[in-house]
Design a protein around this motif. Structure first.
Motif, PDB file in Angstrom:
ATOM      1  N   GLY A   5      10.954   8.369   7.609  1.00 16.64           N
ATOM      2  CA  GLY A   5       9.927   7.419   7.218  1.00 16.64           C
ATOM      3  C   GLY A   5       9.123   7.893   6.019  1.00 16.64           C
ATOM      4  N   SER A   6       7.832   7.542   6.010  1.00 16.92           N
ATOM      5  CA  SER A   6       6.932   7.866   4.901  1.00 16.92           C
ATOM      6  C   SER A   6       6.116   9.101   5.260  1.00 16.92           C
ATOM      7  CB  SER A   6       6.006   6.682   4.607  1.00 16.92           C
ATOM      8  OG  SER A   6       6.761   5.547   4.224  1.00 16.92           O
ATOM      9  N   VAL A   7       6.243  10.135   4.447  1.00 14.45           N
ATOM     10  CA  VAL A   7       5.644  11.437   4.740  1.00 14.45           C
ATOM     11  C   VAL A   7       4.579  11.751   3.697  1.00 14.45           C
ATOM     12  CG1 VAL A   7       6.091  13.908   5.010  1.00 14.45           C
ATOM     13  CG2 VAL A   7       7.753  12.232   5.857  1.00 14.45           C
ATOM     14  N   ALA A   8       3.402  12.226   4.151  1.00  8.35           N
ATOM     15  CA  ALA A   8       2.282  12.511   3.249  1.00  8.35           C
ATOM     16  C   ALA A   8       2.571  13.728   2.378  1.00  8.35           C
ATOM     17  CB  ALA A   8       1.006  12.743   4.056  1.00  8.35           C
ATOM     18  N   ARG A   9       2.137  13.640   1.130  1.00 11.71           N
ATOM     19  CA  ARG A   9       2.192  14.776   0.214  1.00 11.71           C
ATOM     20  C   ARG A   9       0.965  14.715  -0.679  1.00 11.71           C
ATOM     21  NH1 ARG A   9       6.784  14.026  -4.313  1.00 11.71           N
ATOM     22  NH2 ARG A   9       5.505  15.706  -5.148  1.00 11.71           N
ATOM     23  N   GLN A  10       0.712  15.756  -1.439  1.00 10.57           N
ATOM     24  CA  GLN A  10      -0.474  15.791  -2.300  1.00 10.57           C
ATOM     25  C   GLN A  10      -0.107  16.417  -3.637  1.00 10.57           C
ATOM     26  OE1 GLN A  10      -4.238  18.392  -1.991  1.00 10.57           O
ATOM     27  NE2 GLN A  10      -4.729  16.594  -0.791  1.00 10.57           N
ATOM     28  N   PRO A  11       0.241  15.593  -4.612  1.00 11.32           N
ATOM     29  CA  PRO A  11       0.620  16.131  -5.921  1.00 11.32           C
ATOM     30  C   PRO A  11      -0.576  16.668  -6.685  1.00 11.32           C
ATOM     31  CG  PRO A  11       0.517  13.763  -6.029  1.00 11.32           C
ATOM     32  CD  PRO A  11       0.282  14.143  -4.582  1.00 11.32           C
ATOM     33  N   HIS A  12      -0.368  17.723  -7.448  1.00  7.06           N
ATOM     34  CA  HIS A  12      -1.449  18.301  -8.248  1.00  7.06           C
ATOM     35  C   HIS A  12      -1.864  17.325  -9.334  1.00  7.06           C
ATOM     36  CE1 HIS A  12      -3.917  21.154 -10.392  1.00  7.06           C
ATOM     37  NE2 HIS A  12      -3.244  20.906 -11.494  1.00  7.06           N
ATOM     38  N   GLY A  13      -3.156  16.976  -9.317  1.00  6.64           N
ATOM     39  CA  GLY A  13      -3.700  16.151 -10.393  1.00  6.64           C
ATOM     40  C   GLY A  13      -3.424  14.675 -10.273  1.00  6.64           C
ATOM     41  N   ALA A  14      -2.644  14.233  -9.273  1.00  7.65           N
ATOM     42  CA  ALA A  14      -2.312  12.819  -9.166  1.00  7.65           C
ATOM     43  C   ALA A  14      -3.547  11.985  -8.880  1.00  7.65           C
ATOM     44  CB  ALA A  14      -1.287  12.597  -8.065  1.00  7.65           C
ATOM     45  N   GLY A  15      -3.639  10.842  -9.541  1.00  2.12           N
ATOM     46  CA  GLY A  15      -4.752   9.939  -9.294  1.00  2.12           C
ATOM     47  C   GLY A  15      -6.037  10.332  -9.987  1.00  2.12           C
TER      48      GLY A  15
ATOM     49  N   ALA B 270       0.838  -1.206   0.000  1.00  5.19           N
ATOM     50  CA  ALA B 270       0.000   0.000   0.000  1.00  5.19           C
ATOM     51  C   ALA B 270       0.871   1.254   0.000  1.00  5.19           C
ATOM     52  CB  ALA B 270      -0.925  -0.008   1.208  1.00  5.19           C
ATOM     53  N   TYR B 271       1.879   1.285   0.844  1.00  2.68           N
ATOM     54  CA  TYR B 271       2.783   2.436   0.878  1.00  2.68           C
ATOM     55  C   TYR B 271       3.500   2.602  -0.453  1.00  2.68           C
ATOM     56  CZ  TYR B 271       2.469   3.337   5.968  1.00  2.68           C
ATOM     57  OH  TYR B 271       2.049   3.683   7.234  1.00  2.68           O
ATOM     58  N   ALA B 272       3.903   1.467  -1.063  1.00  3.14           N
ATOM     59  CA  ALA B 272       4.607   1.541  -2.349  1.00  3.14           C
ATOM     60  C   ALA B 272       3.714   2.157  -3.424  1.00  3.14           C
ATOM     61  CB  ALA B 272       5.069   0.148  -2.760  1.00  3.14           C
ATOM     62  N   GLU B 273       2.423   1.767  -3.421  1.00  4.71           N
ATOM     63  CA  GLU B 273       1.504   2.333  -4.417  1.00  4.71           C
ATOM     64  C   GLU B 273       1.318   3.834  -4.193  1.00  4.71           C
ATOM     65  OE1 GLU B 273      -3.196   1.790  -5.474  1.00  4.71           O
ATOM     66  OE2 GLU B 273      -1.868   0.063  -5.699  1.00  4.71           O
ATOM     67  N   LEU B 274       1.223   4.247  -2.934  1.00  7.59           N
ATOM     68  CA  LEU B 274       1.079   5.667  -2.634  1.00  7.59           C
ATOM     69  C   LEU B 274       2.334   6.446  -3.023  1.00  7.59           C
ATOM     70  CD1 LEU B 274      -0.690   5.261   0.809  1.00  7.59           C
ATOM     71  CD2 LEU B 274      -1.700   6.312  -1.217  1.00  7.59           C
ATOM     72  N   ARG B 275       3.510   5.838  -2.854  1.00  4.63           N
ATOM     73  CA  ARG B 275       4.740   6.515  -3.291  1.00  4.63           C
ATOM     74  C   ARG B 275       4.766   6.634  -4.809  1.00  4.63           C
ATOM     75  NH1 ARG B 275       7.064   2.854   0.504  1.00  4.63           N
ATOM     76  NH2 ARG B 275       7.536   3.922   2.479  1.00  4.63           N
TER      77      ARG B 275
ATOM     78  N   TYR C   9       1.782  10.268  -3.412  1.00  6.74           N
ATOM     79  CA  TYR C   9       1.066  10.661  -2.197  1.00  6.74           C
ATOM     80  C   TYR C   9       1.914  10.487  -0.950  1.00  6.74           C
ATOM     81  CZ  TYR C   9      -3.254  11.354  -4.702  1.00  6.74           C
ATOM     82  OH  TYR C   9      -4.209  11.836  -5.558  1.00  6.74           O
ATOM     83  N   LEU C  10       3.015   9.745  -1.073  1.00 11.62           N
ATOM     84  CA  LEU C  10       3.978   9.603   0.006  1.00 11.62           C
ATOM     85  C   LEU C  10       5.374   9.840  -0.547  1.00 11.62           C
ATOM     86  CD1 LEU C  10       2.969   6.344   1.982  1.00 11.62           C
ATOM     87  CD2 LEU C  10       2.425   8.710   2.556  1.00 11.62           C
ATOM     88  N   SER C  11       6.221  10.376   0.285  1.00 15.42           N
ATOM     89  CA  SER C  11       7.631  10.478  -0.058  1.00 15.42           C
ATOM     90  C   SER C  11       8.430   9.871   1.074  1.00 15.42           C
ATOM     91  CB  SER C  11       8.041  11.937  -0.274  1.00 15.42           C
ATOM     92  OG  SER C  11       7.833  12.691   0.908  1.00 15.42           O
TER      93      SER C  11
END
Length: 479
Positions: free
Chosen positions: A87-97, A70-75, A79-81
């Motif tokens: 560790g794994s930090v939340a982010r929100q790319p423009h238009g992703a998904g 799940a984390y790998a898919e979000l990276r 959505y994660l970096s």
């Protein structure tokens, strides 16, 4: 070094309520989708560090491989970096998904309860610009508000039945700034703060950021405030403050009866609780049978009620002017505390609002007509395209709190985003993942946008709601 916000495995588990997908959806995809929604919805803030894979797997009762995937898919979808040591930090790319065609056409944003800019705003801005040179002799740093606007706001309260003087008013950078300033001035870390559930999420965030422990009181579309729970919460916990929205409550649309206002203020006075009443929608009645006085007008001597208002809901969200109405001693405390966060409110915007308040009754009447049309049109659209949903008929405010009939709000929100609609899931307005059965829908958007939004919701309901509900046994209950 900047402090990194953390979300524990237990806290994330509560937010992930009922995350497992139905049918053939792999567990890792269902988990990734729900975490993605939490990031998009703001329930996991950008820059927040997620729990370690091992910890989350143990908390959820799944294999570490599931969480790792799940984390790998979000990276992969940005959505994660991963940052060494963080560790794994939340982010929100423009238009992703979002499908490419949706990005090109623009995502319709129904996550905000707002109205289009007031048509008279441009003329008010011109008039304010002509007045502005008279203020050039001042420093421009204004922590309390220009006299003409404070007088106009005080006069408005007086006309509504609550005698007010200008020195009881502080002008702020909108209502959210007012709530945050009150929270960090009046709350000590560990204090209890009474809040309604559901409620305005940014207010709850401000209270928690100030260190408050939230104590919830239910509000429902059918019964309004749970009076017994409200009384017991104040009596048993003696919260230092309480945040309420007594007029056209966001998101349920309910209005607190006069008798309950008096009872709440009296109890608060007895237990040393300072109540903050958010009245940003107080005058946006549509067909209410009774116009209520400002909340503080119902209190007896000794009751501490602070009022928050703004023009963000009535004039335009882009005019960042709000205010606080409080005792003079509270205003003095706020002035002293304010400089650590900002150095005052822009003079030009204050002059714009002062100009508009001169004709505020006519402005409100035009806004009520817009909301009446918007409410009735939305109800008709939902009745036609989603007849199984329970849609309350609100008497004012900007939103309706729709009962979907099943706990699928987060899934529906994700599917709607793929249909070109951004809308906040029900749990965004609760604590710890509650309100999966509900969806807040604004009534204030133009008809063309409302049609587009309801069509997107109907498509999302077909693709997610009906398929998942049929497999999980919910569909027979609600159709």
């Amino acid at each position: 070094m900047a402090r990194v916000n953390l979300v524990s495995a237990r806290a994330l588990d509560l937010m992930l309520d009922s995350w497992r997908g139905a049918g053939a959806t792999p567990a890792y995809e269902a988990l990734a989708d729900r975490i993605r929604l939490l990031i998009l919805d703001g329930r996991i803030g950008l820059g927040t560090r997620l729990p370690a894979e091992r910890d989350l797997a143990a908390q959820l009762g799944v294999s570490r491989t599931t969480v790792t995937a799940a984390y790998a898919e979000l990276r992969e979808k940005n959505y994660l970096s991963s940052v060494r040591g963080s560790g794994s930090v939340a982010r929100q790319p423009h238009g992703a998904g979002i499908p490419a065609e949706t990005v090109a056409s623009g995502l319709l944003d129904f996550s905000k309860a707002s109205m289009p800019a007031l048509p008279e705003l441009a003329a008010a801005a011109v008039a304010a610009a002509e007045q502005l040179p008279a203020y050039f002799g001042d420093s421009g740093f204004d922590p309390v508000g220009i006299p003409v606007l404070r007088q106009a706001i005080a006069d408005r309260y007086t006309a509504r039945g609550l005698p007010t003087e200008p020195d009881q008013i502080m002008v702020t950078l909108g209502a959210q700034h007012a709530i945050a300033l009150l929270a960090r001035t009046l709350i000590a870390r560990g204090d209890r703060a009474l809040v309604e559930t559901p409620s305005y999420p940014h207010a709850m965030e401000a209270l928690k950021s100030a260190g408050a422990r939230l104590v919830p009181v239910p509000v429902t579309t059918h019964d309004g405030w749970d009076q017994e729970a409200l009384e017991q919460t104040i009596q048993r916990t003696s919260p230092s403050i309480g945040y309420l929205m007594p007029d056209f409550h966001n998101p349920t649309g309910q209005t607190m009866p006069a008798a309950l206002r008096e009872r709440t203020l009296d109890l608060a006075a007895q237990h040393g609780t300072t109540l903050i009443a958010d009245e940003t929608m107080a005058e946006l009645d549509i067909d209410a049978t009774e116009r209520m006085l400002p909340f503080a007008a119902y209190g007896a001597a000794g009751a501490q009620a602070i009022l928050v208002g703004s023009v963000g809901k009535t004039v335009w969200g882009g005019v960042r002017i709000g205010w606080i109405r409080a005792d003079r001693s509270v205003i003095a405390r706020l002035v002293r505390a304010r400089s650590s966060g900002d150095l005052g409110t822009p003079a030009l915007e204050q002059l714009i609002v002062a100009h508009l308040l001169g004709d505020y009754d006519a402005i409100l009447e035009s806004r009520r007509r817009l909301l009446t049309t918007g409410r009735d049109f939305l109800q008709a659209q939902l009745a036609e395209k989603l007849p199984e949903w329970e849609v309350p008929r609100v008497a004012g405010g900007l939103t309706t709190w729709v009962n979907l009939g099943a706990p699928v709000s987060s899934q529906l929100t994700l599917a709607a985003r793929n249909e070109g609609l951004q809308i906040a899931a029900g749990p965004r307005f609760g604590i710890d993942g509650a309100f999966e059965r509900f969806l807040r829908i604004p009534i204030s958007y133009p008809e063309a946008e409302t049609v587009r939004a309801v069509d997107a919701l109907a498509a999302a309901w077909r693709s997610v709601g009906r398929l998942d509900l049929a497999e999980s046994g919910w569909l027979a209950e609600i159709v």
